[in-house]
Design an enzyme around this catalytic site. Structure first.
Site, PDB file in Angstrom:
ATOM      1  N   ASP A 211      -1.934   7.957  -0.466  1.00 30.98           N
ATOM      2  CA  ASP A 211      -3.246   8.422   0.007  1.00 30.98           C
ATOM      3  C   ASP A 211      -3.600   9.813  -0.523  1.00 30.98           C
ATOM      4  O   ASP A 211      -4.249  10.600   0.160  1.00 30.98           O
ATOM      5  CB  ASP A 211      -3.317   8.429   1.550  1.00 30.98           C
ATOM      6  CG  ASP A 211      -2.822   7.130   2.137  1.00 30.98           C
ATOM      7  OD1 ASP A 211      -3.279   6.078   1.660  1.00 30.98           O
ATOM      8  OD2 ASP A 211      -1.970   7.156   3.037  1.00 30.98           O
TER       9      ASP A 211
ATOM     10  N   LYS B 149      -5.788   8.848  -5.302  1.00 31.01           N
ATOM     11  CA  LYS B 149      -5.573   8.294  -6.645  1.00 31.01           C
ATOM     12  C   LYS B 149      -6.780   7.540  -7.163  1.00 31.01           C
ATOM     13  O   LYS B 149      -7.072   7.540  -8.348  1.00 31.01           O
ATOM     14  CB  LYS B 149      -4.376   7.328  -6.638  1.00 31.01           C
ATOM     15  CG  LYS B 149      -3.042   8.007  -6.466  1.00 31.01           C
ATOM     16  CD  LYS B 149      -1.898   7.020  -6.579  1.00 31.01           C
ATOM     17  CE  LYS B 149      -1.759   6.110  -5.388  1.00 31.01           C
ATOM     18  NZ  LYS B 149      -1.372   6.767  -4.140  1.00 31.01           N
TER      19      LYS B 149
ATOM     20  N   GLY C 222      -4.484   0.698  -1.090  1.00 35.04           N
ATOM     21  CA  GLY C 222      -5.926   0.623  -0.862  1.00 35.04           C
ATOM     22  C   GLY C 222      -6.626   1.693  -1.668  1.00 35.04           C
ATOM     23  O   GLY C 222      -6.342   2.876  -1.511  1.00 35.04           O
ATOM     24  N   HIS C 223      -7.462   1.292  -2.588  1.00 35.13           N
ATOM     25  CA  HIS C 223      -8.222   2.243  -3.389  1.00 35.13           C
ATOM     26  C   HIS C 223      -9.703   2.058  -3.132  1.00 35.13           C
ATOM     27  O   HIS C 223     -10.205   0.941  -3.198  1.00 35.13           O
ATOM     28  CB  HIS C 223      -7.979   2.027  -4.890  1.00 35.13           C
ATOM     29  CG  HIS C 223      -6.610   2.422  -5.327  1.00 35.13           C
ATOM     30  ND1 HIS C 223      -6.124   2.156  -6.585  1.00 35.13           N
ATOM     31  CD2 HIS C 223      -5.632   3.066  -4.665  1.00 35.13           C
ATOM     32  CE1 HIS C 223      -4.894   2.637  -6.672  1.00 35.13           C
ATOM     33  NE2 HIS C 223      -4.574   3.177  -5.524  1.00 35.13           N
TER      34      HIS C 223
ATOM     35  N   GLN D  12       0.879   3.703  -3.561  1.00 32.05           N
ATOM     36  CA  GLN D  12       1.706   4.486  -2.613  1.00 32.05           C
ATOM     37  C   GLN D  12       2.034   5.862  -3.198  1.00 32.05           C
ATOM     38  O   GLN D  12       1.286   6.364  -4.021  1.00 32.05           O
ATOM     39  CB  GLN D  12       2.990   3.723  -2.224  1.00 32.05           C
ATOM     40  CG  GLN D  12       2.751   2.521  -1.336  1.00 32.05           C
ATOM     41  CD  GLN D  12       2.458   1.250  -2.104  1.00 32.05           C
ATOM     42  OE1 GLN D  12       3.112   0.948  -3.074  1.00 32.05           O
ATOM     43  NE2 GLN D  12       1.483   0.490  -1.662  1.00 32.05           N
TER      44      GLN D  12
HETATM   45  P1  IMP Z   1       4.999  -1.514   3.572  1.00 33.67           P
HETATM   46  O1  IMP Z   1       4.767  -1.050   2.173  1.00 33.67           O
HETATM   47  O2  IMP Z   1       3.863  -2.294   4.149  1.00 33.67           O
HETATM   48  O3  IMP Z   1       6.319  -2.216   3.714  1.00 33.67           O
HETATM   49  O4  IMP Z   1       5.108  -0.206   4.498  1.00 33.67           O
HETATM   50  C1  IMP Z   1       6.192   0.705   4.389  1.00 33.67           C
HETATM   51  C2  IMP Z   1       5.743   2.154   4.548  1.00 33.67           C
HETATM   52  O5  IMP Z   1       4.908   2.497   3.450  1.00 33.67           O
HETATM   53  C3  IMP Z   1       4.890   2.390   5.799  1.00 33.67           C
HETATM   54  O6  IMP Z   1       5.163   3.703   6.266  1.00 33.67           O
HETATM   55  C4  IMP Z   1       3.472   2.327   5.278  1.00 33.67           C
HETATM   56  O7  IMP Z   1       2.587   3.059   6.097  1.00 33.67           O
HETATM   57  C5  IMP Z   1       3.650   2.974   3.917  1.00 33.67           C
HETATM   58  N1  IMP Z   1       2.621   2.564   2.950  1.00 33.67           N
HETATM   59  C6  IMP Z   1       2.536   1.399   2.277  1.00 33.67           C
HETATM   60  N2  IMP Z   1       1.480   1.389   1.457  1.00 33.67           N
HETATM   61  C7  IMP Z   1       0.883   2.589   1.589  1.00 33.67           C
HETATM   62  C8  IMP Z   1      -0.257   3.197   0.957  1.00 33.67           C
HETATM   63  O8  IMP Z   1      -0.931   2.631   0.090  1.00 33.67           O
HETATM   64  N3  IMP Z   1      -0.537   4.469   1.366  1.00 33.67           N
HETATM   65  C9  IMP Z   1       0.217   5.131   2.270  1.00 33.67           C
HETATM   66  N4  IMP Z   1       1.281   4.605   2.868  1.00 33.67           N
HETATM   67  C10 IMP Z   1       1.621   3.342   2.536  1.00 33.67           C
END
Ligand code: IMP
Length: 431
Positions: A13, A16, A40-41, A225
């Site tokens: 977040d 990007k 999410g973009h 991420q």
């Molecule tokens: P998962 O990727 O859904 O397995 O989540 C694992 C961890 O990564 C959690 O803390 C999510 O909140 C974090 N996370 C996954 N995708 C994003 C993203 O695009 N932005 C911020 N945090 C993310």
């Protein structure tokens, strides 16, 4: 330089979307190399808002090739919905503009169910705070050699065998969690139904990428991420299940690491994180609320409120090292406008000793206290600044201090969500 990797250098977040869009205008190929629709973009182009999760940002720009690499885990049903949504906004998506690696593992409905069931069953302290999209279980199946991959959709017998192999593992797991067994025939029917829509996009991505590279095309690798969520170098186990760092760009599409010319790290001028896990500079006070409100810190994918804190230079110095970041794009500086005093974390105090990195052991992380350096804030607005001359002296001092502390120069400074509100110092694509 021909090929640029963009990675988030904090917990995701970092903003990007805007930078990737800005760079994708000048790229020929835009490739996703890890993660899935947990990302999410939000892109704002000519007043139109596009919300992308699994699709590379390049799809909304004409004349580009968008690539979903094998390092991604792909939910085919989600992807088709996303394609339908952006098509309805007037974007053309065809097998000429989008290709998906044949060896990409698929996210099945049971992966999402398992992800959510585990999170529900977890007690405080063991919950990860995942996006619930099935990302972790899908990567587990990949390394467990029981994934159903894009290429498997092409042959009915292979597909059935793959499903049976997956069920052998998943049904006992589900039983343990009190979830009903998977309806094998219904799943196979669903997969056969989706196969016809996914397969036209399937391609040997490694081959296409190497051909593009040889032809001198500009490739933009779009990370999702952030490096602190990396499965190896992040705040484990409160991480995502893929390698997020820049090295993954090579293995996530099938090119050599020598094809990467520049790594751009996206860094927010303060820190946020969603989900559980350590966050040394977290602010649970008025300052934290102010950062969240001014920065609109709510997740694009899950809508969750993000935790906010001061800039942690110690952690960003670490991610610059693990990703080999050549330059950073500093975003959301304007959110700091109006703070009387700003704090930057320069290291940690652990049991009376000064640490210049965050240790790996969980108990040590918990005992780390941030060491802050204070800087005078600025009262003027930096929002929309397009040159250094537009910035207050204290804002420039802040940026320069960030560069010094993370040991990496600022290549781009982003001062609002608008594309034009960007100060360019070094063009990552420049030869
Ligand atoms: P998962 O990727 O859904 O397995 O989540 C694992 C961890 O990564 C959690 O803390 C999510 O909140 C974090 N996370 C996954 N995708 C994003 C993203 O695009 N932005 C911020 N945090 C993310």
């Amino acid at each position: 330089m021909a090929n640029v990797v963009v990675v988030g250098a904090q917990w995701g977040d970092e903003g990007k979307g805007k930078i990737v869009d800005w760079l994708s205008e000048r790229a020929d190929v835009i490739a996703r190399f890890q993660g899935g629709h947990n990302a999410g973009h939000t892109l704002v182009i000519d007043g139109k808002v596009y919300k992308l999760h699994a699709l590379p940002s390049g799809v909304v720009r004409g004349g580009k090739l968008s690539v979903i690499g094998n390092g991604v885990v792909l939910d085919p049903w989600h992807l088709l919905n996303e394609i339908a949504t952006v098509r309805a906004q007037g974007v053309e998506i065809t097998p000429e503009t989008l290709i998906i690696a044949e060896n990409t593992p698929l996210i099945m409905p049971f992966h999402g169910e398992l992800d959510r069931a585990r999170e529900e069953a977890a007690s405080k302290g063991t919950k990860i705070g995942t996006t619930g999209r099935g990302i972790g279980p899908a990567y587990e199946d990949k390394v467990g050699r029981r994934a159903i991959r894009v290429a498997d959709l092409a042959d009915a017998a292979t597909l059935e065998a793959r499903v049976d192999r997956a069920l052998q593992h998943h049904d006992p797991l589900r039983k343990g969690l009190g979830v009903e067994a998977i309806d094998r025939d219904a799943l196979i029917a669903l997969l056969n139904e989706v196969a016809g829509e996914i397969l036209p996009f399937a391609a040997p991505v490694w081959k296409v990428m190497n051909e593009k590279r040889k032809a001198g095309k500009r490739i933009l690798f779009e990370g999702a991420q952030g490096a602190l969520l990396d499965i190896d170098f992040g705040t484990y186990p409160y991480v995502t299940s893929s390698n997020v760092i820049a090295g993954q760009a090579a293995t996530g599409v099938g090119i050599g690491p020598n094809s990467i010319d520049y790594v751009l790290g996206i860094v927010k001028a303060y820190t946020t994180r969603v989900g559980e896990g350590p966050f040394p500079t977290e602010l649970e006070d008025e300052d934290g609320n102010r950062l969240g409100t001014r920065g609109h810190e709510f997740g694009t994918t899950t809508g969750r409120k993000r935790r906010c804190g001061w800039f942690d230079a110690c952690l960003v110095r670490q991610t610059c090292a693990t990703s080999g970041i050549n330059g950073i794009s500093l975003t959301k500086l304007d959110v700091l406008d109006g703070f009387k005093t700003l704090k930057i974390c320069t290291g940690y105090e652990l049991d009376g000793e000064r640490m210049d990195y965050l240790p790996t052991a969980a108990d040590q992380q918990a005992r780390c206290r941030p060491i802050y350096e204070e800087m005078e804030g600025w009262s003027e607005s930096t929002e929309g600044a397009r040159s250094w001359a537009d910035l207050p002296a204290n804002a420039i001092k802040y940026v320069r201090r960030v560069e010094e502390l993370i040991d990496c120069p600022v290549a781009l400074l982003s001062t609002s969500p608008e594309r034009e509100d960007t100060i360019l110092v070094t063009d990552p694509f420049a030869d």
